[in-house]
Design an enzyme around this catalytic site. Structure first.
Site, PDB file in Angstrom:
ATOM      1  CG  ASP A 118      27.665  30.250  17.795  1.00 15.77           C
ATOM      2  OD1 ASP A 118      25.629  29.814  16.959  1.00 15.77           O
ATOM      3  OD2 ASP A 118      27.054  30.356  18.819  1.00 15.77           O
ATOM      4  CB  THR A 157      22.930  32.677  20.483  1.00 16.34           C
ATOM      5  OG1 THR A 157      22.249  32.947  20.147  1.00 16.34           O
ATOM      6  CG2 THR A 157      23.018  33.245  21.897  1.00 16.34           C
ATOM      7  CG  ASP A 168      28.836  31.880  22.864  1.00 15.70           C
ATOM      8  OD1 ASP A 168      28.688  30.628  21.851  1.00 15.70           O
ATOM      9  OD2 ASP A 168      28.465  31.646  23.425  1.00 15.70           O
TER      10      ASP A 168
END
Length: 796
Positions: free
Chosen positions: A316, A318, A552
């Protein structure tokens, strides 16, 4: 005195919300916001699945039989059965409890409107049709539609990966699990409980499944084969021992079936690599302990192994490649900017409830702010903020916003691929009062003063970590919910080859085969939904990749769940951490090479252990069948085999399981192990059979002498297997080999141990034959090892 321009509101009656009677009625009809609690098998089913197996039935039955027969000294192998079963039960139950605590929604209470008043209730007590009161910092507890909004901005970054808060007008649908970033509003729930977005993700994430471990899969296959073979071979063994003791009728009549039963159990139990699962778990557990010292939490032991064989790393953006915060990369003023622009910029950013962009400006201009006479706060509706100074160092009006809004109609090239830009403009005129539509008006005569370029703060360790994986032959695929231009810029910043714009996932096909074809060439994607992340992970797996996913947010949860290995950042959402197999507690990507190194060590060491244990399984199986068919007495007591195992496998395995190794993983663990174990096992079994045939002299030699000769040949041949597998020698491996040989001498020489094992040294002539056969067996084992090592080098 500072004047602040405000926007008049059109007042309307606030909705009263549901009545108490309606709430109770909907709760009774099952329309409440409870989260499904199913996490897979119950504790009773977990126990049953791990205890009641064919393997445990045969080995456990043998253990009980020895206790019943009073041969408790021969039942020491029972420890491994209990340990293996206990490891399986504890591992699954701990994972089940972790998943049971998983919840995308973490707000304990929620504010609702009922009976024309606001009141708090638990998240699970929200019902369909309830009106949620939305305030900054609060989480949306059920899927809802906005019915009233005032400057409302919703942070959906954990759900979608979109880094910026989203402006939310009346009529927009809000997903449960998102958070109110600014403003306020009311929303009517349209999906609750298991139907809501957060609950659907939670329900899927809570389903327990094991890491796809090649070690566990290969060992499980061996156990299944043995479970099938143990029944017919056990029948051959028992019949052979009874016949060797005088026949069924004779042994049942005179009670000698007890001794025949003990030797039968010895031959059956010898086939079982009871310590292999235990030692594999120990090696994995020690790896997990080492990782914990590096602040890497291992949810499941096999996760240590899996990353060492990953060939596709999905990541990922961000909060993973980036820190999730905005930074002011640079300010590009025009040639002769208006005086006082720095003071004005600092004042524009000095909002007490500043968003991330304003905070980034303040970090660079915190000492130069000035008091303004008029302030227009930023709003997602008009997309700019402004200040006006009557005099001082920064006279005039100053506006900060997007170039398309602030400089509309002006000639300005504001394009920055993958970068967020704002412009600062100046006008000598005042900011007008709001117009008829109640939006503030820009002052006339605005001229560009400076361009502010923002970027996401890329993690300092990201580039080096991804470079390491590239060097190890691991491909990297970026899956982000953010804007494709921004994703491409970040990918470029961490050293990934990428076009100016990444692939927009909104244009991707839904068919798995078509998606897999695109993933063969494309590696950077933006605007990826959680469901697409999951589909892309599955598509990569269908193409033969072993996939790790690093994320996250809640939007990464499904991908983390379905990847071969899920890795969560410690600072991420509770949902992501709960489903992940590894958690980087400090959010430090630089720890991943440590995990790879530890996984390689585990794989290399377990492969050595497997060769050690499976060599024993092969020779034990061949011996059981051979003596059963020949109707010869089995030449070992269970305790003799247990002690021989302790010398040649038990103690050495503890050392071999913890040896350093940096060898890169190669597929085919089980194939390589069997290529070594089968010929070595056949050699050792043949040596024992030949020794018994030569020493027994047609039954004239005492049983204890034959058993001792057989044990010497078995121990010396098996010890040479240990010698070749312990190479290259280190201090610890050399010491354990020396101790094993010394232990054999002690067993044969010390009266106490010799009597316990019922050993008796054969005649010098028989001992010479025994040592000669053992020497030939050792030479053949060495040849098997050297041929296998040469073949491996040629193959590489």
């Amino acid at each position: 005195m500072v004047a602040e321009l405000t926007i008049p509101l059109i007042t309307a009656p606030r909705p009263a919300g549901l009545t108490t009677v309606e709430v109770h009625d909907r709760r009774a009809r099952g329309l409440a916001n409870g989260v499904p609690q199913n996490t897979g098998r119950s504790l009773a089913r977990i126990l049953a699945a791990n205890v009641f197996t064919v393997f445990n039935g045969i080995v456990g039955g043998s253990f009980v039989l020895l206790l019943v027969l009073g041969a408790w000294q021969d039942a020491v192998f029972g420890f491994f059965v209990l340990a293996n079963t206990g490891i399986g039960v504890v591992q699954e139950y701990r994972a089940k409890r972790t998943l049971a605590r998983l919840n995308v929604l973490n707000a304990p209470r929620v504010l609702v409107r009922r009976d024309d008043a606001e009141s708090e209730c638990a998240v699970a007590e929200v019902v369909l049709g309830d009106i949620l009161v939305l305030r900054p910092g609060e989480q949306v507890s059920a899927d809802a539609v906005l019915i009233e909004a005032r400057e409302l901005e919703i942070d959906e970054s954990l759900l979608t990966g979109e880094a910026d808060p989203v402006s939310s007008p009346v009529g927009r649908e809000l997903l449960s699990g998102s958070t109110v970033a600014a403003g306020s509003g009311l929303a009517r729930t349209i999906r609750v409980g298991g139907d809501s977005y957060a609950s659907r993700i939670t329900a899927e994430a809570r389903q327990f499944d094991l890491v796809d471990s090649e070690l566990r899969r290969s060992i499980g296959r061996i156990i299944r084969w043995l479970s099938i073979l143990l029944v017919p071979i056990g029948a051959i063994v028992v019949n052979g021992q009874m016949q060797a003791a005088g026949g069924w009728s004779s042994v049942l009549a005179d009670g000698t079936w007890r001794e025949a039963g003990v030797t039968s159990v010895a031959s059956i139990v010898a086939m079982v690599p009871a310590g292999l699962v235990f030692m594999t778990s120990l090696a994995l557990a020690m790896g997990a302990v080492k990782l914990a010292r590096g602040r890497v939490l291992t949810r499941e032991l096999s996760a240590v192994e899996v990353l060492a064989r990953v060939d596709m790393l999905c990541i990922d953006k961000t909060g993973t490649l980036t820190e999730g915060s905005v930074s002011l990369d640079r300010v590009e003023p025009v040639d002769r900017p208006a005086a006082g622009w720095k003071h004005a910029l600092a004042s524009l950013a000095a909002d007490p409830v500043a968003n991330a962009t304003s905070q980034a400006i303040v970090a660079s201009f915190h000492d130069t702010r000035a008091a303004a006479d008029t302030v227009v706060a930023f709003s997602s509706r008009h997309k700019w903020s402004g200040v006006h100074f009557t005099g001082g160092a920064s006279p005039g009006s100053w506006v900060l916003g997007g170039a398309d809004v602030v400089l509309a109609g002006a000639i300005f090239d504001g394009s920055r691929a993958g970068e967020r830009t704002l412009v600062l403009a100046h006008s000598p005129h005042e900011i007008p009062e709001p117009g008829g539509e109640h939006h503030p008006l820009l002052p006339a005569g605005l001229e560009l003063v400076a361009v502010l370029v923002f970027g996401e703060r890329v993690r300092s360790d990201a580039a080096a970590t991804l470079r390491y994986f590239s060097q190890q032959g691991v491909e990297v695929c970026v899956l982000s919910g953010d804007d494709p231009h921004t994703v491409a810029a970040v990918a470029l910043a961490v050293g990934l080859p990428v076009a100016e714009r990444s692939v927009d996932a909104r244009d991707l096909p839904t068919a798995s085969a078509e998606l897999a074809e695109i993933l063969r060439t494309e590696r950077v994607f933006g605007r990826v939904t959680p469901e697409q992340k999951r589909a892309m992970v599955i598509a990569l797996q269908s193409s033969g990749h072993t996939v790790a996913m690093i994320g996250d947010g809640v939007n990464d949860t499904l991908a983390l769940k379905h990847a071969d290995l899920g890795i969560a950042m410690g600072s991420g959402s509770a949902a992501a951490r709960a489903v992940a197999d590894l958690v980087l507690l400090d959010g430090d990507l630089a720890q991943l090479p440590l995990v790879v190194a530890e996984g390689r060590q585990v794989i290399a060491n377990v492969e050595r252990l497997a060769r050690l244990f499976l060599s024993k399984t092969v020779y034990a199986l061949v011996l059981a069948v051979a003596f059963g068919l020949l109707l010869w007495p089995f030449p070992f007591l269970p305790r003799q085999l247990s002690i021989a195992d302790g010398l040649t496998i038990g103690l050495p395995a503890l050392v071999l399981a913890l040896q350093p190794s940096s060898r890169r993983y190669e597929p085919g663990f089980l194939r390589r192990a069997l290529r070594f174990c089968v010929p070595c096992g056949l050699v050792i079994a043949a040596a024992v059979v030949i020794t018994v045939a030569l020493v027994a002299e047609g039954g004239a030699t005492p049983t204890a002498h034959v058993q001792t000769a057989a044990m010497i040949v078995l121990a010396l041949s098996a010890l040479w297997v240990l010698v070749v597998l312990a190479r290259p020698f280190t201090r610890s491996t050399a010491a354990v080999v020396a101790l094993a040989y010394a232990g054999l001498v002690v067993l044969l020489v010390v009266p106490l141990t010799r009597d316990f094992l019922q050993l008796q040294l054969p005649t010098p002539e028989a001992l010479a034959v025994t040592l000669a056969v053992a020497g030939v067996a050792c030479v053949l084992v060495e040849l098997v090892y050297r041929v296998g090592a040469h073949g491996a080098r040629v193959h590489r």
